[in-house]
Design a protein around this motif. Structure first.
Motif, PDB file in Angstrom:
ATOM      1  N   ILE A 119       0.820  -1.229  -0.105  1.00 26.27           N
ATOM      2  CA  ILE A 119       0.131  -0.061   0.061  1.00 26.27           C
ATOM      3  C   ILE A 119       1.027   1.452  -0.204  1.00 26.27           C
ATOM      4  CG2 ILE A 119      -1.895  -1.195   1.271  1.00 26.27           C
ATOM      5  CD1 ILE A 119      -1.001   0.204   3.798  1.00 26.27           C
ATOM      6  N   THR A 120       2.213   1.051   0.214  1.00 23.34           N
ATOM      7  CA  THR A 120       2.964   2.459   0.419  1.00 23.34           C
ATOM      8  C   THR A 120       4.056   2.456  -0.741  1.00 23.34           C
ATOM      9  OG1 THR A 120       4.712   1.249   1.871  1.00 23.34           O
ATOM     10  CG2 THR A 120       2.796   2.674   2.872  1.00 23.34           C
ATOM     11  N   ASP A 121       4.574   1.331  -1.331  1.00 19.04           N
ATOM     12  CA  ASP A 121       5.688   0.992  -2.244  1.00 19.04           C
ATOM     13  C   ASP A 121       6.925   1.945  -1.635  1.00 19.04           C
ATOM     14  OD1 ASP A 121       4.548  -0.156  -4.594  1.00 19.04           O
ATOM     15  OD2 ASP A 121       3.699   1.367  -5.034  1.00 19.04           O
ATOM     16  N   ASN A 122       7.030   1.516  -0.090  1.00 18.50           N
ATOM     17  CA  ASN A 122       8.249   2.116   0.316  1.00 18.50           C
ATOM     18  C   ASN A 122       8.988   0.880   0.822  1.00 18.50           C
ATOM     19  OD1 ASN A 122       9.937   3.002   2.348  1.00 18.50           O
ATOM     20  ND2 ASN A 122       8.675   4.394   3.518  1.00 18.50           N
ATOM     21  N   PRO A 123      10.093   0.408   0.250  1.00 18.32           N
ATOM     22  CA  PRO A 123      11.264  -0.515   0.532  1.00 18.32           C
ATOM     23  C   PRO A 123      11.319  -0.760   1.878  1.00 18.32           C
ATOM     24  CG  PRO A 123      11.988   0.894  -1.360  1.00 18.32           C
ATOM     25  CD  PRO A 123      10.848   1.509  -0.812  1.00 18.32           C
ATOM     26  N   LEU A 124      11.460   0.456   2.839  1.00 18.90           N
ATOM     27  CA  LEU A 124      11.764   0.263   4.162  1.00 18.90           C
ATOM     28  C   LEU A 124      10.600  -0.550   5.074  1.00 18.90           C
ATOM     29  CD1 LEU A 124      13.640   3.444   5.150  1.00 18.90           C
ATOM     30  CD2 LEU A 124      14.328   1.213   4.895  1.00 18.90           C
ATOM     31  N   LEU A 125       9.495  -0.440   4.285  1.00 14.44           N
ATOM     32  CA  LEU A 125       8.324  -1.257   4.919  1.00 14.44           C
ATOM     33  C   LEU A 125       8.007  -2.550   4.458  1.00 14.44           C
ATOM     34  CD1 LEU A 125       5.607   1.512   5.197  1.00 14.44           C
ATOM     35  CD2 LEU A 125       7.562   1.062   6.974  1.00 14.44           C
ATOM     36  N   SER A 126       8.943  -3.241   3.876  1.00 16.72           N
ATOM     37  CA  SER A 126       9.245  -4.611   3.548  1.00 16.72           C
ATOM     38  C   SER A 126       9.676  -5.372   4.519  1.00 16.72           C
ATOM     39  CB  SER A 126       9.698  -4.641   1.925  1.00 16.72           C
ATOM     40  OG  SER A 126      10.872  -4.371   2.123  1.00 16.72           O
ATOM     41  N   PRO A 127       9.790  -6.764   4.447  1.00 14.72           N
ATOM     42  CA  PRO A 127      10.707  -7.575   5.380  1.00 14.72           C
ATOM     43  C   PRO A 127      11.995  -7.162   5.152  1.00 14.72           C
ATOM     44  CG  PRO A 127       8.769  -8.891   4.714  1.00 14.72           C
ATOM     45  CD  PRO A 127       8.904  -7.546   4.067  1.00 14.72           C
ATOM     46  N   GLY A 128      12.602  -6.879   3.891  1.00 20.05           N
ATOM     47  CA  GLY A 128      13.859  -6.668   3.592  1.00 20.05           C
ATOM     48  C   GLY A 128      14.403  -5.509   4.061  1.00 20.05           C
ATOM     49  N   GLY A 129      13.477  -4.349   3.977  1.00 24.54           N
ATOM     50  CA  GLY A 129      13.777  -3.174   4.427  1.00 24.54           C
ATOM     51  C   GLY A 129      13.889  -3.115   5.880  1.00 24.54           C
ATOM     52  N   ARG A 130      13.060  -3.794   6.466  1.00 27.70           N
ATOM     53  CA  ARG A 130      13.036  -3.771   8.135  1.00 27.70           C
ATOM     54  C   ARG A 130      14.236  -4.600   8.472  1.00 27.70           C
ATOM     55  NH1 ARG A 130       7.392  -4.702   6.879  1.00 27.70           N
ATOM     56  NH2 ARG A 130       6.264  -3.113   7.982  1.00 27.70           N
ATOM     57  N   VAL A 131      14.750  -5.727   7.943  1.00 27.23           N
ATOM     58  CA  VAL A 131      15.842  -6.278   8.244  1.00 27.23           C
ATOM     59  C   VAL A 131      17.179  -5.133   8.287  1.00 27.23           C
ATOM     60  CG1 VAL A 131      17.869  -7.766   7.246  1.00 27.23           C
ATOM     61  CG2 VAL A 131      15.187  -8.634   7.445  1.00 27.23           C
ATOM     62  N   GLN A 132      17.509  -4.301   6.949  1.00 28.74           N
ATOM     63  CA  GLN A 132      18.601  -3.473   6.961  1.00 28.74           C
ATOM     64  C   GLN A 132      18.488  -2.599   8.295  1.00 28.74           C
ATOM     65  OE1 GLN A 132      20.669  -3.684   4.526  1.00 28.74           O
ATOM     66  NE2 GLN A 132      19.670  -5.669   4.337  1.00 28.74           N
TER      67      GLN A 132
END
Length: 450
Positions: free
Chosen positions: A56-69
């Protein structure tokens, strides 16, 4: 860093791999974070569940991979960074713990479990908000003090009370709260004999473990499940929240959602003490609510409860999984009536059902009903996600998640019956689409011959 959950299953992950990029702090928890290989599969739209907040946001930081970083950055810094990093806090806040990544990621990143540890760590330096405490303890309090159910009904009828709840507690005024049944499921008997002989001719039994959501809010589905199991020739031992006087037998799902690991562990010990004798007899423990039953199979093993939790996990099954297993054994034979249900049926799967592959069992069970026309809604998380969809700052995100594919699918089939086993999903469908839902057990009972 002293973790609140047991992460020992990850102790050998990434060891000897120069490219594993395991953070300096966090021990086995850090290794669980580092299983992500940043393939980007979690940053896609289309089929599957993963990842609702990214979709719903297309924000990479709000994906599992983004949270991992963000988690790696914090774990590579000083110990306080894990709970003080504001960017990480915002990213974790919008994780709805759907478990889609645990199934759909190539390396099975378990962000739902990681979030629990993250919240548990935050509670070491921050106190739980009044709203979080209210939601976390509501199953226990509603069982102990049934009069609280009247307060929910008053709140839903009064715009003034709803606005006050949003102002002082942060509970979304525009969303009605789920209302408890006026007569919850709480039978005096603990065992129920079969209504027919078992097809095998043997005396067989099962445990029907009923969680607080089923008994307090949807007692009809508990009644229907009990009836169906007895109609398959089984003796049914029923365990419900009020089975033991003076205590509430609850999975602890609501507590753990807010990081209350210690409190959840104590509840789990009580439930294990009641269920373990049946487990020792080799009986299956069957549940109706996916998020609660799967606590017994997944989260309990991370709470340091030892062998009893491991044994229970092997015998804990969702209702549809148990029926599908009975079909394999030739033990499921109900007198369904051809054409009894004339409407088409739409099935919405709870995210945790999808995460363990239980929708295959739902399909197999429904195929036993002659003449039933059914199809599955292809969607990500409905957006309710526990209490996420009831929280003022999250309600718009919640509705966006529902509008992505779930609500359009319902609108395209206005005459269909909607089957949905998840308590939160059912409430979200009622709120966003104005549709009532049926549990699978209720649908099957309605399909029986008179």
């Amino acid at each position: 860093m002293r973790t609140e959950l047991d992460w020992s299953e990850y102790q050998d992950r990434g060891m000897g791999d120069a490219y594993a990029d395991i953070p300096r702090q966090g021990g086995d928890f850090a290794k669980a974070v580092a299983v992500c290989i940043r393939s980007g599969v979690c940053e896609q739209h289309g089929r599957g569940v993963m990842c609702p907040s990214f979709r719903i946001t297309d924000n990479p930081l709000l994906s599992p991979g983004g949270r991992v970083q963000l988690l790696k950055r914090a774990l590579n810094s000083d110990e306080a960074a894990l709970t003080s990093d504001q960017e990480l806090a915002e990213a974790m806040d919008l994780c709805v713990a759907c478990k889609g990544c645990k199934r759909e990621c190539e390396n099975n990143v378990d962000m739902a479990q990681i979030k629990i540890e993250y919240l548990a760590q935050k509670l070491k330096t921050e106190s739980l908000s009044w709203r979080s405490r209210l939601f976390a303890y509501s199953p226990l309090w509603l069982n102990q003090y049934p009069v609280l159910g009247s307060l929910i009904r008053w709140r839903n009828k009064s715009a003034l009370l709803a606005k006050a709840g949003e102002k002082f507690l942060g509970i979304a005024a525009k969303v009605p709260l789920p209302e408890t049944a006026r007569k919850p499921f709480s039978p005096r008997e603990s065992s129920f004999p079969p209504l027919v002989a078992h097809p095998s001719g043997e005396a067989r039994a099962v445990v029907l473990w009923l969680d607080s959501f089923s008994t307090l809010f949807a007692p009809q589905q508990a009644e229907d499940a009990l009836y169906l199991l007895r109609m398959t020739g089984l003796t049914v031992h029923v365990i419900h929240p009020n089975s033991q006087p003076g205590t509430v037998l609850d999975s602890g799902r609501s507590l753990l959602t807010f990081g209350l690991a210690t409190e959840t562990r104590e509840l789990a010990k009580q439930l294990l003490a009641v269920l373990s004798p049946y487990v020792a007899q080799g009986l299956s423990v069957v549940g109706l609510e996916p998020s609660s039953l799967l606590m017994l199979r997944d989260e309990y093993k991370t709470l340091g409860l030892g062998q009893p939790a491991v044994a229970l996990a092997k015998q804990a099954m969702l209702f549809e999984e148990f029926i599908a297993a009975e079909l394999t054994r030739g033990g499921f034979c109900l007198p369904f009536q051809t054409g009894k249900i004339t409407q088409p049926v739409l099935i919405h799967g709870h995210c945790h059902q999808k995460a363990i592959g239980a929708m295959k069992s739902v399909r197999r069970v429904l195929k036993t009903v002659p003449g039933l026309e059914f199809s599955f809604i292809e969607s990500s998380c409905c957006g309710m996600a526990g209490t996420f969809g009831l929280e003022a700052e999250h309600v718009d995100y919640s509705h966006q998640m529902a509008q992505q594919s779930l609500v359009p699918a319902l609108q395209a089939a206005p005459d269909a019956l909607v089957v949905c086993n998840g308590f939160g999903c059912a409430h979200q469908i009622k709120v966003t689409a104005g549709r009532q839902t049926l549990h699978l057990a209720t649908l099957l009972r309605q399909a029986l011959a008179e």
